[in-house]
Design a protein around this motif. Sequence first.
Motif, PDB file in Angstrom:
ATOM      1  N   ASP A 238       0.714  -1.310  -0.158  1.00 16.37           N
ATOM      2  CA  ASP A 238      -0.065   0.225  -0.102  1.00 16.37           C
ATOM      3  C   ASP A 238       0.903   1.316  -0.176  1.00 16.37           C
ATOM      4  OD1 ASP A 238       1.194  -0.509   2.613  1.00 16.37           O
ATOM      5  OD2 ASP A 238      -0.982  -0.441   3.427  1.00 16.37           O
ATOM      6  N   ARG A 239       1.952   1.238   0.699  1.00 13.70           N
ATOM      7  CA  ARG A 239       2.692   2.436   0.911  1.00 13.70           C
ATOM      8  C   ARG A 239       3.255   2.838  -0.836  1.00 13.70           C
ATOM      9  NH1 ARG A 239       7.692   2.361   4.567  1.00 13.70           N
ATOM     10  NH2 ARG A 239       7.161   0.969   5.940  1.00 13.70           N
ATOM     11  N   PRO A 240       3.308   4.310  -0.911  1.00 13.24           N
ATOM     12  CA  PRO A 240       4.136   4.684  -2.176  1.00 13.24           C
ATOM     13  C   PRO A 240       5.415   4.216  -2.324  1.00 13.24           C
ATOM     14  CG  PRO A 240       3.193   6.716  -0.644  1.00 13.24           C
ATOM     15  CD  PRO A 240       3.126   5.286   0.089  1.00 13.24           C
ATOM     16  N   LEU A 241       5.867   4.060  -3.429  1.00 17.50           N
ATOM     17  CA  LEU A 241       7.040   3.453  -3.807  1.00 17.50           C
ATOM     18  C   LEU A 241       8.144   4.575  -4.180  1.00 17.50           C
ATOM     19  CD1 LEU A 241       5.751   0.064  -5.370  1.00 17.50           C
ATOM     20  CD2 LEU A 241       6.751   0.320  -2.963  1.00 17.50           C
ATOM     21  N   ARG A 242       8.683   5.180  -3.353  1.00 13.65           N
ATOM     22  CA  ARG A 242       9.685   6.324  -3.573  1.00 13.65           C
ATOM     23  C   ARG A 242      11.051   6.321  -3.158  1.00 13.65           C
ATOM     24  NH1 ARG A 242       6.515  11.944  -3.601  1.00 13.65           N
ATOM     25  NH2 ARG A 242       8.125  12.324  -4.900  1.00 13.65           N
ATOM     26  N   VAL A 243      12.202   6.450  -3.616  1.00 11.05           N
ATOM     27  CA  VAL A 243      13.298   6.558  -3.217  1.00 11.05           C
ATOM     28  C   VAL A 243      14.109   7.928  -3.582  1.00 11.05           C
ATOM     29  CG1 VAL A 243      13.854   4.284  -3.510  1.00 11.05           C
ATOM     30  CG2 VAL A 243      14.523   5.562  -5.132  1.00 11.05           C
ATOM     31  N   ALA A 244      14.881   8.595  -2.781  1.00 11.33           N
ATOM     32  CA  ALA A 244      15.646   9.711  -3.194  1.00 11.33           C
ATOM     33  C   ALA A 244      17.072   9.434  -3.462  1.00 11.33           C
ATOM     34  CB  ALA A 244      15.763  10.512  -1.866  1.00 11.33           C
ATOM     35  N   TYR A 245      17.531   9.878  -4.516  1.00 12.92           N
ATOM     36  CA  TYR A 245      19.094  10.015  -4.824  1.00 12.92           C
ATOM     37  C   TYR A 245      19.622  10.802  -3.887  1.00 12.92           C
ATOM     38  CZ  TYR A 245      17.918   7.859  -9.453  1.00 12.92           C
ATOM     39  OH  TYR A 245      17.342   7.277 -10.302  1.00 12.92           O
ATOM     40  N   VAL A 246      20.891  10.217  -3.179  1.00  9.65           N
ATOM     41  CA  VAL A 246      21.489  10.916  -2.240  1.00  9.65           C
ATOM     42  C   VAL A 246      23.026  10.710  -2.339  1.00  9.65           C
ATOM     43  CG1 VAL A 246      19.865  11.048  -0.520  1.00  9.65           C
ATOM     44  CG2 VAL A 246      21.451   8.781  -0.444  1.00  9.65           C
ATOM     45  N   ASN A 247      23.698  11.680  -1.995  1.00 10.11           N
ATOM     46  CA  ASN A 247      25.250  11.622  -1.720  1.00 10.11           C
ATOM     47  C   ASN A 247      25.440  10.392  -0.864  1.00 10.11           C
ATOM     48  OD1 ASN A 247      27.770  12.168  -0.562  1.00 10.11           O
ATOM     49  ND2 ASN A 247      27.945  14.128  -1.173  1.00 10.11           N
ATOM     50  N   PRO A 248      26.046   9.560  -1.203  1.00  6.83           N
ATOM     51  CA  PRO A 248      26.497   8.466  -0.448  1.00  6.83           C
ATOM     52  C   PRO A 248      27.156   8.346   0.989  1.00  6.83           C
ATOM     53  CG  PRO A 248      27.656   8.092  -2.404  1.00  6.83           C
ATOM     54  CD  PRO A 248      26.799   9.348  -2.463  1.00  6.83           C
ATOM     55  N   GLU A 249      28.085   9.723   0.828  1.00  4.35           N
ATOM     56  CA  GLU A 249      28.929   9.953   2.078  1.00  4.35           C
ATOM     57  C   GLU A 249      28.016  10.713   3.252  1.00  4.35           C
ATOM     58  OE1 GLU A 249      31.930   9.481   2.723  1.00  4.35           O
ATOM     59  OE2 GLU A 249      33.098   8.896   0.918  1.00  4.35           O
ATOM     60  N   THR A 250      27.237  11.602   2.681  1.00  2.00           N
ATOM     61  CA  THR A 250      26.387  12.652   3.626  1.00  2.00           C
ATOM     62  C   THR A 250      25.012  12.158   3.666  1.00  2.00           C
ATOM     63  OG1 THR A 250      25.946  14.212   1.935  1.00  2.00           O
ATOM     64  CG2 THR A 250      27.933  14.195   3.023  1.00  2.00           C
ATOM     65  N   GLY A 251      24.480  11.529   2.819  1.00  5.93           N
ATOM     66  CA  GLY A 251      22.877  11.077   2.906  1.00  5.93           C
ATOM     67  C   GLY A 251      22.109  12.432   2.414  1.00  5.93           C
ATOM     68  N   GLU A 252      22.815  13.553   1.970  1.00 13.38           N
ATOM     69  CA  GLU A 252      22.297  14.615   1.559  1.00 13.38           C
ATOM     70  C   GLU A 252      21.861  14.481   0.067  1.00 13.38           C
ATOM     71  OE1 GLU A 252      24.616  17.746   2.834  1.00 13.38           O
ATOM     72  OE2 GLU A 252      24.279  17.383   5.037  1.00 13.38           O
ATOM     73  N   SER A 253      21.180  15.584  -0.491  1.00 13.56           N
ATOM     74  CA  SER A 253      20.799  15.676  -1.848  1.00 13.56           C
ATOM     75  C   SER A 253      21.953  15.705  -2.699  1.00 13.56           C
ATOM     76  CB  SER A 253      19.733  16.889  -2.154  1.00 13.56           C
ATOM     77  OG  SER A 253      20.263  17.904  -1.799  1.00 13.56           O
ATOM     78  N   LEU A 254      21.739  15.102  -4.043  1.00  7.56           N
ATOM     79  CA  LEU A 254      22.851  15.485  -4.801  1.00  7.56           C
ATOM     80  C   LEU A 254      23.572  16.804  -4.885  1.00  7.56           C
ATOM     81  CD1 LEU A 254      21.689  12.879  -7.824  1.00  7.56           C
ATOM     82  CD2 LEU A 254      23.003  12.468  -5.653  1.00  7.56           C
ATOM     83  N   PHE A 255      22.770  17.936  -4.964  1.00  6.85           N
ATOM     84  CA  PHE A 255      23.203  19.169  -5.083  1.00  6.85           C
ATOM     85  C   PHE A 255      22.511  20.054  -4.191  1.00  6.85           C
ATOM     86  CE2 PHE A 255      23.149  18.145  -9.907  1.00  6.85           C
ATOM     87  CZ  PHE A 255      24.416  17.571  -9.831  1.00  6.85           C
TER      88      PHE A 255
END
Length: 343
Positions: A238-255
Amino acid sequence: MNSLGTLEELPQSYRDRLTDLNLVPLWPNMRAVLPPKVPSRKTQSLNWQFESLRPLLIEAGDLTPMEKAERRVLVLANPGHGLSSMQATPSIYMGLQLILPGETAPNHRHTPNAVRIIIEGEGATTIVDGEPCVMKRGDLILTPSGKWHEHQHDGDGPIIWLDILDLPLMYRLESSWAIEGKPQTKTLERDKSFAEYSAAGVVPEFEFKRESTNAPQLRYPWTKTRSCLVEMAEHYSDRPLRVAYVNPETGESLFPSIGFGAMMLRPNETLSLSPRTTACVFHIVEGAGSLAVDNAKAIAWTGKDTLSAPGYSEITLTNTSATEPAFIITADEAPLHRYLGIF
Ligand code: GTQ
């Protein structure tokens, strides 16, 4: 809210004296820049249909040789911002780029951050600061601010990708500029940064501190993102299937400016996005469906299309196939809104 005095109510001689001294009265303009509760938005909801655009892009290949283009791109310009502004949203620029077999797009670097999403064709490589990145359908290839990049295409057919840059933002900050460079030497192994960061939760350990962890992984292969979404679908019904692209070192957004994500819509699924302040864009990797924004008529989409929608709106995405999932890559201005405290 009170209606405020207008410009016309002021004597012309007074207005002229203001203009002479580069002054503007606020009250006639105040509601325009600070409207009640909801901001004014120029971003229109629309679909740049790949099927309609492709012939024009291919024609550009005949009309303009690479030497005369450097980047052979048709810009997806949102008419709400004025076509000449070359904006999809307030901060996002998007363009479809074509490279023909044997062509190269010359080496340069610039202040805007850029991501490419591959749409069609194989055999091309983007070289980023000496690292050759393979380009396959749906992959994200990053060229963060200031990194050298050039493209080569040794495949058979044309290669087409979607460029997404924070160019409108950089331009308005009067900070957009580029420099040309000599062709790069491939000093690093092909897809080195992807190899280092390819296992979620595992990051390379360096004996010496890296120069910069600003976007350390340059290629995000679509096959990995897709299989992650498909596996999530096996766990959640039932849950929305969504992922975020992140900086693998910091977990922050790519930019710091643009955030990227991917989603899967199950067959026949309708997903209402949670309310957000930021405009967003959608690139359809696979599937067919529709986008509804507020009460406007729904816009149909299919594979390889690219769409935009304004912030402060109700967005609903529907997969109209009863049998096939749909996969969408998203980009929005959320990192910037969060930084500014307005998200
Ligand atoms: O590939 O560097 O669509 O500099 C616009 C500006 C692509 C690029 C664009 C650019 C590029």
